[in-house]
Design an enzyme around this catalytic site. Sequence first.
Site, PDB file in Angstrom:
ATOM      1  N   THR A  70       0.842  -1.208   0.000  1.00  0.00           N
ATOM      2  CA  THR A  70       0.000   0.000   0.000  1.00  0.00           C
ATOM      3  C   THR A  70       0.878   1.258   0.000  1.00  0.00           C
ATOM      4  O   THR A  70       0.544   2.247  -0.656  1.00  0.00           O
ATOM      5  CB  THR A  70      -0.958   0.002   1.215  1.00  0.00           C
ATOM      6  OG1 THR A  70      -1.676  -1.229   1.222  1.00  0.00           O
ATOM      7  CG2 THR A  70      -1.936   1.142   1.149  1.00  0.00           C
ATOM      8  N   LYS A  90       1.655   2.133  -3.475  1.00  0.00           N
ATOM      9  CA  LYS A  90       0.502   2.741  -4.178  1.00  0.00           C
ATOM     10  C   LYS A  90       0.353   4.209  -3.780  1.00  0.00           C
ATOM     11  O   LYS A  90       0.048   5.063  -4.609  1.00  0.00           O
ATOM     12  CB  LYS A  90      -0.787   1.996  -3.796  1.00  0.00           C
ATOM     13  CG  LYS A  90      -0.927   0.651  -4.473  1.00  0.00           C
ATOM     14  CD  LYS A  90      -2.303   0.082  -4.174  1.00  0.00           C
ATOM     15  CE  LYS A  90      -2.317  -1.412  -4.448  1.00  0.00           C
ATOM     16  NZ  LYS A  90      -3.381  -2.120  -3.764  1.00  0.00           N
ATOM     17  N   GLU A 128       5.617   4.359   7.144  1.00  0.00           N
ATOM     18  CA  GLU A 128       6.053   3.357   8.136  1.00  0.00           C
ATOM     19  C   GLU A 128       5.471   2.032   7.668  1.00  0.00           C
ATOM     20  O   GLU A 128       4.258   1.809   7.803  1.00  0.00           O
ATOM     21  CB  GLU A 128       5.510   3.707   9.526  1.00  0.00           C
ATOM     22  CG  GLU A 128       6.074   4.988  10.119  1.00  0.00           C
ATOM     23  CD  GLU A 128       7.450   4.804  10.736  1.00  0.00           C
ATOM     24  OE1 GLU A 128       7.993   3.685  10.699  1.00  0.00           O
ATOM     25  OE2 GLU A 128       7.978   5.793  11.268  1.00  0.00           O
ATOM     26  N   GLU A 188       6.469 -10.908   4.417  1.00  0.00           N
ATOM     27  CA  GLU A 188       6.231 -10.614   5.835  1.00  0.00           C
ATOM     28  C   GLU A 188       5.222 -11.636   6.371  1.00  0.00           C
ATOM     29  O   GLU A 188       4.182 -11.859   5.756  1.00  0.00           O
ATOM     30  CB  GLU A 188       5.652  -9.203   5.955  1.00  0.00           C
ATOM     31  CG  GLU A 188       5.326  -8.834   7.383  1.00  0.00           C
ATOM     32  CD  GLU A 188       4.879  -7.382   7.537  1.00  0.00           C
ATOM     33  OE1 GLU A 188       4.213  -6.841   6.630  1.00  0.00           O
ATOM     34  OE2 GLU A 188       5.200  -6.798   8.578  1.00  0.00           O
ATOM     35  N   CYS A 214       4.699  -4.965  13.352  1.00  0.00           N
ATOM     36  CA  CYS A 214       5.514  -4.682  12.167  1.00  0.00           C
ATOM     37  C   CYS A 214       6.973  -5.076  12.366  1.00  0.00           C
ATOM     38  O   CYS A 214       7.609  -5.618  11.470  1.00  0.00           O
ATOM     39  CB  CYS A 214       5.411  -3.218  11.793  1.00  0.00           C
ATOM     40  SG  CYS A 214       5.710  -2.116  13.171  1.00  0.00           S
TER      41      CYS A 214
HETATM   42  P1  NAD Z   1      -2.659  -2.254   4.685  1.00  0.00           P
HETATM   43  O1  NAD Z   1      -1.564  -1.592   3.932  1.00  0.00           O
HETATM   44  O2  NAD Z   1      -3.498  -3.248   3.987  1.00  0.00           O
HETATM   45  O3  NAD Z   1      -3.691  -1.153   5.257  1.00  0.00           O
HETATM   46  C1  NAD Z   1      -3.271  -0.088   6.070  1.00  0.00           C
HETATM   47  C2  NAD Z   1      -4.250   1.067   5.926  1.00  0.00           C
HETATM   48  O4  NAD Z   1      -4.208   1.557   4.583  1.00  0.00           O
HETATM   49  C3  NAD Z   1      -5.712   0.691   6.182  1.00  0.00           C
HETATM   50  O5  NAD Z   1      -6.345   1.755   6.854  1.00  0.00           O
HETATM   51  C4  NAD Z   1      -6.263   0.531   4.766  1.00  0.00           C
HETATM   52  O6  NAD Z   1      -7.663   0.739   4.675  1.00  0.00           O
HETATM   53  C5  NAD Z   1      -5.518   1.620   4.028  1.00  0.00           C
HETATM   54  N1  NAD Z   1      -5.376   1.419   2.561  1.00  0.00           N
HETATM   55  C6  NAD Z   1      -5.395   0.250   1.861  1.00  0.00           C
HETATM   56  N2  NAD Z   1      -5.204   0.504   0.535  1.00  0.00           N
HETATM   57  C7  NAD Z   1      -5.029   1.849   0.415  1.00  0.00           C
HETATM   58  C8  NAD Z   1      -4.750   2.708  -0.685  1.00  0.00           C
HETATM   59  N3  NAD Z   1      -4.617   2.265  -1.940  1.00  0.00           N
HETATM   60  N4  NAD Z   1      -4.606   4.043  -0.449  1.00  0.00           N
HETATM   61  C9  NAD Z   1      -4.715   4.535   0.812  1.00  0.00           C
HETATM   62  N5  NAD Z   1      -4.992   3.759   1.890  1.00  0.00           N
HETATM   63  C10 NAD Z   1      -5.134   2.436   1.703  1.00  0.00           C
HETATM   64  O7  NAD Z   1      -1.990  -2.881   5.982  1.00  0.00           O
HETATM   65  P2  NAD Z   1      -2.690  -3.782   7.104  1.00  0.00           P
HETATM   66  O8  NAD Z   1      -2.809  -5.169   6.645  1.00  0.00           O
HETATM   67  O9  NAD Z   1      -3.891  -3.076   7.615  1.00  0.00           O
HETATM   68  O10 NAD Z   1      -1.593  -3.684   8.275  1.00  0.00           O
HETATM   69  C11 NAD Z   1      -0.501  -4.541   8.410  1.00  0.00           C
HETATM   70  C12 NAD Z   1       0.732  -3.901   7.823  1.00  0.00           C
HETATM   71  O11 NAD Z   1       1.077  -2.709   8.514  1.00  0.00           O
HETATM   72  C13 NAD Z   1       1.957  -4.812   8.000  1.00  0.00           C
HETATM   73  O12 NAD Z   1       2.700  -4.797   6.815  1.00  0.00           O
HETATM   74  C14 NAD Z   1       2.747  -4.151   9.125  1.00  0.00           C
HETATM   75  O13 NAD Z   1       4.107  -4.456   9.140  1.00  0.00           O
HETATM   76  C15 NAD Z   1       2.476  -2.712   8.838  1.00  0.00           C
HETATM   77  N6  NAD Z   1       2.733  -1.862  10.006  1.00  0.00           N
HETATM   78  C16 NAD Z   1       3.842  -1.053  10.000  1.00  0.00           C
HETATM   79  C17 NAD Z   1       4.155  -0.274  11.104  1.00  0.00           C
HETATM   80  C18 NAD Z   1       5.366   0.613  11.131  1.00  0.00           C
HETATM   81  O14 NAD Z   1       5.415   1.503  11.969  1.00  0.00           O
HETATM   82  N7  NAD Z   1       6.351   0.394  10.275  1.00  0.00           N
HETATM   83  C19 NAD Z   1       3.324  -0.319  12.235  1.00  0.00           C
HETATM   84  C20 NAD Z   1       2.211  -1.142  12.209  1.00  0.00           C
HETATM   85  C21 NAD Z   1       1.922  -1.919  11.088  1.00  0.00           C
END
Ligand code: NAD
Length: 456
Positions: free
Chosen positions: A210, A213, A228, A360, A262
């Site tokens: 994401t 994107k 992040e 992951e 994460c």
């Molecule tokens: P995800 O990327 O599927 O979704 C995250 C958020 O993005 C959600 O609110 C989702 O609705 C939104 N989203 C999805 N597609 C989008 C788009 N095209 N444009 C804008 N927003 C969009 O991730 P997930 O499955 O919800 O979460 C798990 C992931 O998050 C894991 O990869 C984890 O490692 C990561 N994470 C990273 C950190 C960090 O600080 N590095 C912290 C927590 C989680």
Amino acid sequence: MSKIQSINPSTNQAIDELEASTPEDIKAKAKAAHAAKKAWRELGVAGRIELLRKVSAKFAENKERFAKLEAEEMGMPIKEALEDFDFGLDYLNSYLDTGEKHLKSVVTLENDDERHEVFKEPFGVVACIVPWNFPFANWVWQCGQNLIAGNTVVFKHSEETQLCGKLIEEIVNSVLPEGVFNEVYGDGSVGEQLVNQDVNLVCFTGSSATGIKIRQAVASRLLPTCLELGGSAPGIIFEDADIEEVAGTIFTARFMACGQMCDALKRLIVHEGKVDEVTAKLTNLIKEKKIGDASDSQTDFGPLVAERQLKLLEEQVADAVSKGAKVLIGGKKPEGLEGAYYEPTLLTNITNDMRVWQEEVFGPVLPIVTFTSEEEAIEKANDTKYGLGAYIFTADNERFIRVAHQLESGMVSQNTLSYINTCNPFTGYKMSGGGREHAQFGFDDVTQIKVIARAK
Ligand code: NAD
């Protein structure tokens, strides 16, 4: 108008539903954030901190309510959810305590004729988007410093934790002036529309896919982003590590929040002379834990966040097993439980063509490989597209430093220490994004700098 259902993953039953934001709602929220930004900025850092301290106090009053909802909606065991809440609040309070210091201007030149000063100014309106894995802390980490720095926010929580998002909105907006904090609801399509609004910065926490994107969506506007993203942290155990002492840390680093963290330790790289001791110890720790409903205070291991996450995990393990991985413990759904549960799992005989190594793994599964030399351990640790956290277990401090500098990771800890601290940035190398949250580093990421050179 479409609805988003909130499902309790401990039972797979619906708890409630909310209406997703429409394109008109999203536009209106961005407009409201623009309308509020001048007054919010002019309030100054001290004024904003004063108001946000009231927000922090309101959150503290709602701790039990929030943790209960987190357990029901996301499946975090209630005892972990209560700790997560305190953890998040500590971060918010640390930003409030240090904000004035970190946002101060810097005089870079002063003489009889001129004075040059560098100011940190807010960007304006920020789109903030977070995942579900720490429903309160994710909000704090992303919105806390933005609001203190003077940005107004349009926030989207994950579709998996919309009710937590609603509670955050209720608490924050009971204190802040209208338009400073705005929330939209929905899945990725709502997030996509949000980043396409007239915003000045996008802060995103979530998967690397994401994140890519989002970068692409804002590229033609040259919008700055703080990303992040995902991780696949290595944990290297050297032959001199005291396994008795560090086993608990290794266990927590992998299995906390049902492995949905994460920077969790996602690939264990063990000296071949230690592997039997390590696997025996981890197996015993796994056997001691109670799997069950996240709302039960006796539960150590809750479910995954949702059936879709369970399905992905099952596919990753099936791929490993089909390529020769051996399941030491776990490797299946526990019997007699209806929700999105998966047993804590240890896998050996891992090769680097397996999905559990390359992707992951966001669940309670730990692939284990062995090494014989320091070089081999480093090579295996860096054999990933991610670069968030890393863990090294050794009694040799010189070796720790030498290896830490060679890891392609943003954060490295030794033994039972943790790099997670309010004074440190949370940050990653490679596909983990490179955003920086917390302390000076985090305030720098959410402000733009301006040089003002004046005559005397
Ligand atoms: P995800 O990327 O599927 O979704 C995250 C958020 O993005 C959600 O609110 C989702 O609705 C939104 N989203 C999805 N597609 C989008 C788009 N095209 N444009 C804008 N927003 C969009 O991730 P997930 O499955 O919800 O979460 C798990 C992931 O998050 C894991 O990869 C984890 O490692 C990561 N994470 C990273 C950190 C960090 O600080 N590095 C912290 C927590 C989680």
